[in-house]
Design a protein around this motif. Structure first.
Motif, PDB file in Angstrom:
ATOM      1  N   UNK A  26      41.668  31.908  31.292  1.00 58.57           N
ATOM      2  CA  UNK A  26      41.012  31.615  30.021  1.00 58.57           C
ATOM      3  C   UNK A  26      40.240  32.821  29.483  1.00 58.57           C
ATOM      4  N   UNK A  27      40.666  34.021  29.827  1.00 61.83           N
ATOM      5  CA  UNK A  27      39.909  35.223  29.469  1.00 61.83           C
ATOM      6  C   UNK A  27      39.739  35.386  27.962  1.00 61.83           C
ATOM      7  N   UNK A  28      40.600  34.802  27.172  1.00 62.16           N
ATOM      8  CA  UNK A  28      40.462  34.852  25.711  1.00 62.16           C
ATOM      9  C   UNK A  28      39.121  34.250  25.278  1.00 62.16           C
ATOM     10  N   UNK A  29      38.747  33.110  25.883  1.00 61.22           N
ATOM     11  CA  UNK A  29      37.467  32.470  25.569  1.00 61.22           C
ATOM     12  C   UNK A  29      36.292  33.304  26.069  1.00 61.22           C
ATOM     13  N   UNK A  54      44.223  39.027  40.159  1.00 62.58           N
ATOM     14  CA  UNK A  54      43.143  38.178  40.620  1.00 62.58           C
ATOM     15  C   UNK A  54      42.790  37.194  39.517  1.00 62.58           C
ATOM     16  N   UNK A  55      42.825  35.922  39.839  1.00 65.38           N
ATOM     17  CA  UNK A  55      42.627  34.875  38.843  1.00 65.38           C
ATOM     18  C   UNK A  55      41.775  33.772  39.442  1.00 65.38           C
ATOM     19  N   UNK A  56      40.684  33.420  38.743  1.00 66.78           N
ATOM     20  CA  UNK A  56      39.799  32.357  39.220  1.00 66.78           C
ATOM     21  C   UNK A  56      40.548  31.048  39.408  1.00 66.78           C
ATOM     22  N   UNK A  92      33.219  31.330  41.305  1.00 66.76           N
ATOM     23  CA  UNK A  92      32.063  31.739  40.498  1.00 66.76           C
ATOM     24  C   UNK A  92      32.085  33.239  40.243  1.00 66.76           C
ATOM     25  N   UNK A  93      32.368  34.017  41.286  1.00 69.79           N
ATOM     26  CA  UNK A  93      32.383  35.479  41.146  1.00 69.79           C
ATOM     27  C   UNK A  93      33.453  35.926  40.152  1.00 69.79           C
ATOM     28  N   UNK A  94      34.644  35.349  40.247  1.00 72.98           N
ATOM     29  CA  UNK A  94      35.729  35.731  39.347  1.00 72.98           C
ATOM     30  C   UNK A  94      35.462  35.241  37.930  1.00 72.98           C
ATOM     31  N   UNK A  95      34.880  34.065  37.797  1.00 75.83           N
ATOM     32  CA  UNK A  95      34.579  33.514  36.475  1.00 75.83           C
ATOM     33  C   UNK A  95      33.551  34.369  35.746  1.00 75.83           C
ATOM     34  N   UNK A  96      32.532  34.814  36.456  1.00 74.50           N
ATOM     35  CA  UNK A  96      31.482  35.627  35.832  1.00 74.50           C
ATOM     36  C   UNK A  96      32.015  36.948  35.295  1.00 74.50           C
TER      37      UNK A  96
END
Length: 366
Positions: A148-151, A126-128, A138-142
């Motif tokens: 960009x999960x490193x950031x 699952x990737x935003x 928005x749900x995936x980003x939160x």
């Protein structure tokens, strides 16, 4: 002493340059490498298998080394500075870039697929980046479910280390516990990676100075430490305990030794320059890889290029390397075009405190 310090900094920049190339290579392999509907000959299949093995076996090195260096570089911010002095750069700036570029990447990939007339390249994770609507994005980003999960992870690691800076063994214990929980009980990407990689950041932050100093020299002590990591990794494998902690420490240690030694006899200026500009490559490269997967490969297939067996072999043999270098160069080129002037806010968050102070000063002068 100054030359020694400079050499240490240089090898770190070189290591970061190599790490970002490995990240781009990994994304190339999992995103735009395959040629749908094209039959592979034995040579092409061999190259495809080889590149996938490279991507898999470098996983314990790619992000752990990145996080350990990131932790090393924030040691003073964690242990010496006040929250008010570091929150802008270490927390707010990273959160700003994560949200901004998450949205830009999502819009970019959506546009690329719309122009290409193709479905989004949905994967098993699952990737935003592949969200079908704003609410899903928005749900995936939160939750950090983003390319960009490193950031996303960096501010959380920093906060943990900063809160426990006076009791740093406890910080390492908390992050180490997270590592084993992530490895044992969490199976969803990137949550597993976010939880599991914090220990490398913590080790870099609190112990990186000693660890890097030891490993940057070839000696009985450094070789002995690598042997300990190797034996610990082998023991876990024999016990069928699939934790990459000691495997990562072994690979990181070997690479630190290799980078430091190589830097002492040669200067890789381009790699060092890339190492100083990893952020720009990291936030930009994925859009260009998606373009290659949605536009380039299908166009070549449609044109009949891969009706030739030699072309198929050439693609699977050369594409990962060529695409990695090309996408990296294109990312840096776009950054050079976009970052001057207002474009600087694409790569760094506005400092509202500084701007407010300047505005107040102007008002007072009048």
């Amino acid at each position: 002493m100054e030359n020694q310090t400079k050499t240490n900094i240089d090898w770190i920049d070189t290591a970061k340059g190599v790490c970002i190339l490995l990240v781009v290579l990994h994304h190339v392999i999992i995103t735009s490498y395959a040629l749908p509907g094209v039959e592979l000959n034995s040579s092409a299949a061999m190259f495809e298998h080889f590149h996938h093995l490279v991507s898999i076996y470098l996983a314990p090195l790619r992000m752990p080394l990145f996080f350990m260096i990131s932790g090393f570089l924030v040691h003073r911010a964690v242990t010496q500075y006040r929250w008010s002095d570091v929150a802008q750069k270490r927390i707010y700036n990273l959160a700003y870039l994560f949200v901004l570029w998450g949205a830009l990447q999502w819009l970019g990939v959506t546009l690329v697929n719309w122009i290409g007339g193709s479905e989004k390249q949905l994967t098993e994770v699952t990737n935003a980046l592949y969200s079908s609507n704003p609410a899903e994005f928005i749900a995936l980003t939160l939750t950090g479910s983003s390319s960009l999960w490193y950031l996303y992870a960096l501010p959380w690691y920093f906060i943990i280390c900063k809160l426990l800076s006076s009791r740093w063994p406890l910080a390492i214990l908390v992050l180490l516990t997270g590592h084993f929980i992530g490895q044992t009980f969490v199976h969803d990407w990137p949550t597993k990676s976010i939880i599991a990689n914090g220990v490398f950041y913590g080790l870099g932050c609190f112990y990186g100075r000693h660890l890097f100093s030891l490993l940057s020299r070839i000696s009985l002590r450094s070789i002995g430490l690598l042997a300990v990591f190797g034996l610990a990794s082998l023991s876990l494998k024999l016990l069928h305990w699939e934790h990459f902690l000691f495997t990562s420490l072994l690979l990181v240690g070997v690479c630190v030794m290799g980078f430091a030694f190589t830097q002492s006899i040669a200067d890789f200026k381009m790699l060092r320059w890339m190492g100083k500009n990893t952020l720009q490559i990291y936030v930009l490269h994925r859009i260009f890889i998606e373009m290659a997967g949605v536009w380039l490969a299908p166009a070549l297939i449609k044109a009949g290029v891969f009706d030739n067996s030699a072309a198929v072999t050439g693609w699977y043999a050369l594409y990962p390397t060529v695409a990695t270098l090309g996408v990296t160069a294109l990312s840096l080129f776009v950054w050079r075009l976009t970052h001057p002037g207002p474009g600087v806010f694409l790569y760094t968050a506005p400092d509202f405190h500084v701007r407010a102070a300047r505005l107040s000063a102007l008002v007072l002068k009048r």
